[in-house]
Design a protein around this motif. Structure first.
Motif, PDB file in Angstrom:
ATOM      1  N   ILE A 275       0.837  -1.196   0.000  1.00 33.52           N
ATOM      2  CA  ILE A 275       0.000   0.000   0.000  1.00 33.52           C
ATOM      3  C   ILE A 275       0.875   1.251   0.000  1.00 33.52           C
ATOM      4  CG2 ILE A 275      -1.794   1.265   1.267  1.00 33.52           C
ATOM      5  CD1 ILE A 275      -2.700  -1.478   0.078  1.00 33.52           C
ATOM      6  N   THR A 276       0.639   2.138  -0.960  1.00 32.61           N
ATOM      7  CA  THR A 276       1.416   3.366  -1.064  1.00 32.61           C
ATOM      8  C   THR A 276       0.619   4.601  -0.647  1.00 32.61           C
ATOM      9  OG1 THR A 276       0.815   3.587  -3.395  1.00 32.61           O
ATOM     10  CG2 THR A 276       2.896   2.465  -2.897  1.00 32.61           C
TER      11      THR A 276
ATOM     12  N   LYS B 101      -2.014   0.022   6.806  1.00 34.02           N
ATOM     13  CA  LYS B 101      -1.398   1.358   6.750  1.00 34.02           C
ATOM     14  C   LYS B 101      -0.446   1.445   5.563  1.00 34.02           C
ATOM     15  CE  LYS B 101      -2.365   2.465  11.317  1.00 34.02           C
ATOM     16  NZ  LYS B 101      -3.789   2.317  11.292  1.00 34.02           N
ATOM     17  N   GLN B 102      -0.019   2.666   5.261  1.00 40.47           N
ATOM     18  CA  GLN B 102       0.944   2.888   4.177  1.00 40.47           C
ATOM     19  C   GLN B 102       2.214   2.083   4.435  1.00 40.47           C
ATOM     20  OE1 GLN B 102       2.631   6.826   3.927  1.00 40.47           O
ATOM     21  NE2 GLN B 102       3.086   6.594   1.759  1.00 40.47           N
ATOM     22  N   GLY B 103       2.723   1.438   3.387  1.00 40.27           N
ATOM     23  CA  GLY B 103       3.956   0.670   3.480  1.00 40.27           C
ATOM     24  C   GLY B 103       3.751  -0.788   3.855  1.00 40.27           C
ATOM     25  N   GLU B 104       2.536  -1.148   4.265  1.00 40.84           N
ATOM     26  CA  GLU B 104       2.267  -2.545   4.619  1.00 40.84           C
ATOM     27  C   GLU B 104       1.861  -3.328   3.380  1.00 40.84           C
ATOM     28  OE1 GLU B 104       1.005  -2.302   9.267  1.00 40.84           O
ATOM     29  OE2 GLU B 104      -0.620  -2.063   7.823  1.00 40.84           O
ATOM     30  N   THR B 105       2.145  -4.618   3.415  1.00 36.48           N
ATOM     31  CA  THR B 105       1.854  -5.491   2.292  1.00 36.48           C
ATOM     32  C   THR B 105       0.663  -6.380   2.605  1.00 36.48           C
ATOM     33  OG1 THR B 105       4.184  -5.492   1.645  1.00 36.48           O
ATOM     34  CG2 THR B 105       2.819  -7.282   0.783  1.00 36.48           C
ATOM     35  N   VAL B 106      -0.227  -6.484   1.618  1.00 35.22           N
ATOM     36  CA  VAL B 106      -1.364  -7.391   1.729  1.00 35.22           C
ATOM     37  C   VAL B 106      -1.252  -8.444   0.637  1.00 35.22           C
ATOM     38  CG1 VAL B 106      -2.927  -5.690   2.752  1.00 35.22           C
ATOM     39  CG2 VAL B 106      -2.856  -5.938   0.279  1.00 35.22           C
ATOM     40  N   THR B 107      -1.853  -9.581   0.891  1.00 32.51           N
ATOM     41  CA  THR B 107      -1.939 -10.642  -0.106  1.00 32.51           C
ATOM     42  C   THR B 107      -3.407 -10.853  -0.431  1.00 32.51           C
ATOM     43  OG1 THR B 107       0.037 -11.709   0.783  1.00 32.51           O
ATOM     44  CG2 THR B 107      -1.404 -13.067  -0.602  1.00 32.51           C
ATOM     45  N   VAL B 108      -3.713 -10.969  -1.704  1.00 37.27           N
ATOM     46  CA  VAL B 108      -5.086 -11.236  -2.140  1.00 37.27           C
ATOM     47  C   VAL B 108      -5.095 -12.598  -2.823  1.00 37.27           C
ATOM     48  CG1 VAL B 108      -6.980 -10.503  -3.639  1.00 37.27           C
ATOM     49  CG2 VAL B 108      -5.639  -8.791  -2.392  1.00 37.27           C
ATOM     50  N   GLN B 109      -6.038 -13.431  -2.401  1.00 36.05           N
ATOM     51  CA  GLN B 109      -6.197 -14.756  -2.992  1.00 36.05           C
ATOM     52  C   GLN B 109      -7.573 -14.836  -3.648  1.00 36.05           C
ATOM     53  OE1 GLN B 109      -5.764 -17.219   0.488  1.00 36.05           O
ATOM     54  NE2 GLN B 109      -3.551 -17.358   0.250  1.00 36.05           N
ATOM     55  N   ALA B 110      -7.622 -15.419  -4.839  1.00 36.87           N
ATOM     56  CA  ALA B 110      -8.874 -15.627  -5.556  1.00 36.87           C
ATOM     57  C   ALA B 110      -9.007 -17.104  -5.873  1.00 36.87           C
ATOM     58  CB  ALA B 110      -8.896 -14.814  -6.838  1.00 36.87           C
ATOM     59  N   GLN B 111     -10.176 -17.647  -5.565  1.00 36.19           N
ATOM     60  CA  GLN B 111     -10.398 -19.061  -5.830  1.00 36.19           C
ATOM     61  C   GLN B 111     -11.833 -19.251  -6.305  1.00 36.19           C
ATOM     62  OE1 GLN B 111      -9.405 -21.613  -2.570  1.00 36.19           O
ATOM     63  NE2 GLN B 111      -9.708 -23.472  -3.751  1.00 36.19           N
ATOM     64  N   GLY B 112     -11.971 -19.891  -7.459  1.00 38.26           N
ATOM     65  CA  GLY B 112     -13.306 -20.143  -7.979  1.00 38.26           C
ATOM     66  C   GLY B 112     -13.341 -20.047  -9.491  1.00 38.26           C
ATOM     67  N   ALA B 113     -14.558 -20.044 -10.015  1.00 38.26           N
ATOM     68  CA  ALA B 113     -14.785 -20.103 -11.454  1.00 38.26           C
ATOM     69  C   ALA B 113     -14.101 -18.983 -12.230  1.00 38.26           C
ATOM     70  CB  ALA B 113     -16.287 -20.084 -11.733  1.00 38.26           C
TER      71      ALA B 113
END
Length: 85
Positions: free
Chosen positions: A8-9, A56-68
């Protein structure tokens, strides 16, 4: 399952208004979308879950997608994050 990480920037992090837009975008897809920050994770289609992560700014998130439509969902979420955060 498709997965990507994003740092996040935005100086305000993921705050209320853009979080709402992120959730709205996520709801367009049938795939299960999960957002992770550290040891916390939750449904990307629920505003309170996204806000509860307190990203917060500078933190990293992971997004996972599963499905059709996981390919389209992951690509759309990554593009949305790049444009807005």
């Amino acid at each position: 399952m498709k997965e990507f990480t994003f740092t996040i920037t935005d100086p305000q992090g993921i705050h209320a208004r853009p979080a709402g837009l992120l959730v709205k975008e996520a709801k367009k897809y049938a795939a299960t979308l999960t957002i992770l920050k550290g040891t916390k994770k939750g449904d990307l289609k629920k505003i309170f879950t996204v806000m509860g992560l307190g990203v917060k700014q500078g933190e990293t998130v992971t997004v996972q997608a599963q499905g059709a439509d996981e390919d389209a969902a992951a690509a759309a979420m990554e593009a949305f994050l790049k444009e807005n955060f």
